[in-house]
Each structure stands twice: as C-alpha cells, then as structure tokens.
Design a protein around this motif. Sequence first.
Motif, short mmCIF file in Angstrom:
data_model
loop_
_atom_site.label_atom_id
_atom_site.label_comp_id
_atom_site.label_asym_id
_atom_site.label_seq_id
_atom_site.Cartn_x
_atom_site.Cartn_y
_atom_site.Cartn_z
N GLY A 111 0.74 -1.25 0.00
CA GLY A 111 0.00 0.00 0.00
C GLY A 111 0.77 1.30 0.00
N PRO A 112 0.64 2.06 1.11
CA PRO A 112 1.22 3.40 1.14
C PRO A 112 2.74 3.40 0.96
N GLN A 114 4.60 1.47 -0.96
CA GLN A 114 4.90 1.41 -2.40
C GLN A 114 4.55 2.73 -3.07
N GLU A 115 3.39 3.28 -2.74
CA GLU A 115 2.96 4.54 -3.36
C GLU A 115 3.99 5.64 -3.12
N VAL A 116 4.45 5.78 -1.89
CA VAL A 116 5.40 6.84 -1.57
C VAL A 116 6.76 6.54 -2.20
N ALA A 117 7.21 5.31 -2.13
CA ALA A 117 8.52 4.95 -2.69
C ALA A 117 8.58 5.25 -4.19
N PHE A 118 7.53 4.91 -4.92
CA PHE A 118 7.52 5.11 -6.36
C PHE A 118 7.17 6.54 -6.75
N ALA A 119 6.71 7.35 -5.81
CA ALA A 119 6.38 8.75 -6.10
C ALA A 119 7.48 9.72 -5.66
N PRO A 128 7.22 12.09 6.65
CA PRO A 128 6.78 10.91 7.40
C PRO A 128 5.36 10.49 6.98
N PHE A 129 5.14 9.20 6.92
CA PHE A 129 3.82 8.67 6.58
C PHE A 129 3.60 7.37 7.32
#
Length: 145
Positions: A111-112, A114-119, A128-129
């Motif tokens: 989820g989040p 992967q989204e943050v890593a690829f963005a 932080p998330f």
Amino acid sequence: MGKDSKPKDSGGKGKGKQAGGGSDEAASKGKGKARKSDGLGTCTYVKARHILCEKQGKINEAYKKLDDGWLGNGDKVPPAEFAKLAAEYSECPSGKKGGDLGWFPRGKMAGPFQEVAFATPIGATSAPFKSTHGYHIILCEGRKN
C-alpha cells in the motif's frame, strides 16, 4: 462520485484543457508519463532506504533532524547521513544496514509504502507517513525499468 466526475467533464472542456492542453495529450497516452520527465510514472524498480518507527513521535524526531540538517535549506539528504539516522532511529532490521532496502519491484511492498517509494524523486526524502507496519521516511536512491 458521479457528481464529482460530471463537473470535471464539463469543466475539462473549458478551463482544464486551456490550463494544460499539452498535458491532456500526455495523459491520454500514458496517464502523465510524458509530464513526469523524472520517470516517476514509468519505472518498474526503486532503490530506497527507509526509517521505520512504531511511534509517530519518534519518526517526527528523526524527520526534524533531517529538516534541520538539510531539508530546511532545500538541500537533499546525503545517503550516508540518512543511513546514520536510520541506524539510530529505525526499528526495522534494515536499520543496521542504514535502512537500505536495495532494489524492489512494484507489487513487492504494501500500500502506502509502495505509493510513496515510487512517487519520491531520486535523491529526495519523503515526509513521514503511516503504513500497516508503523511510520516511515523514505529516501529514494534510484529507479530503473
């Protein structure tokens, strides 16, 4: 959602296309691939480091050190300095390796994360998330197809 999409359709024929005429073409050919010249929308693998903390206060403390040292000045955090903070703060086993996760493909992380890593652009540090594992900060070190 139907109400939201109708105004976008009718508004898109007026203001939306005028504001981003070229981006509409790019979006229709690959959902923004052409707009993101850094490859954020096209890469298959990301090389990243991270800091993982169970408590939000601890991740915020680590982020404050990053902000005070580099981010507040608009600088990028050197990987070696990020690694020192990961070794100090991270509660993940990767913390012993400076938070190094190596290369990982889309679909491997949840989820989040992967989204943050690829963005996150190469060389940049995420804010932080939260994920299912706790609170993270990611440093993106590379991307490839």
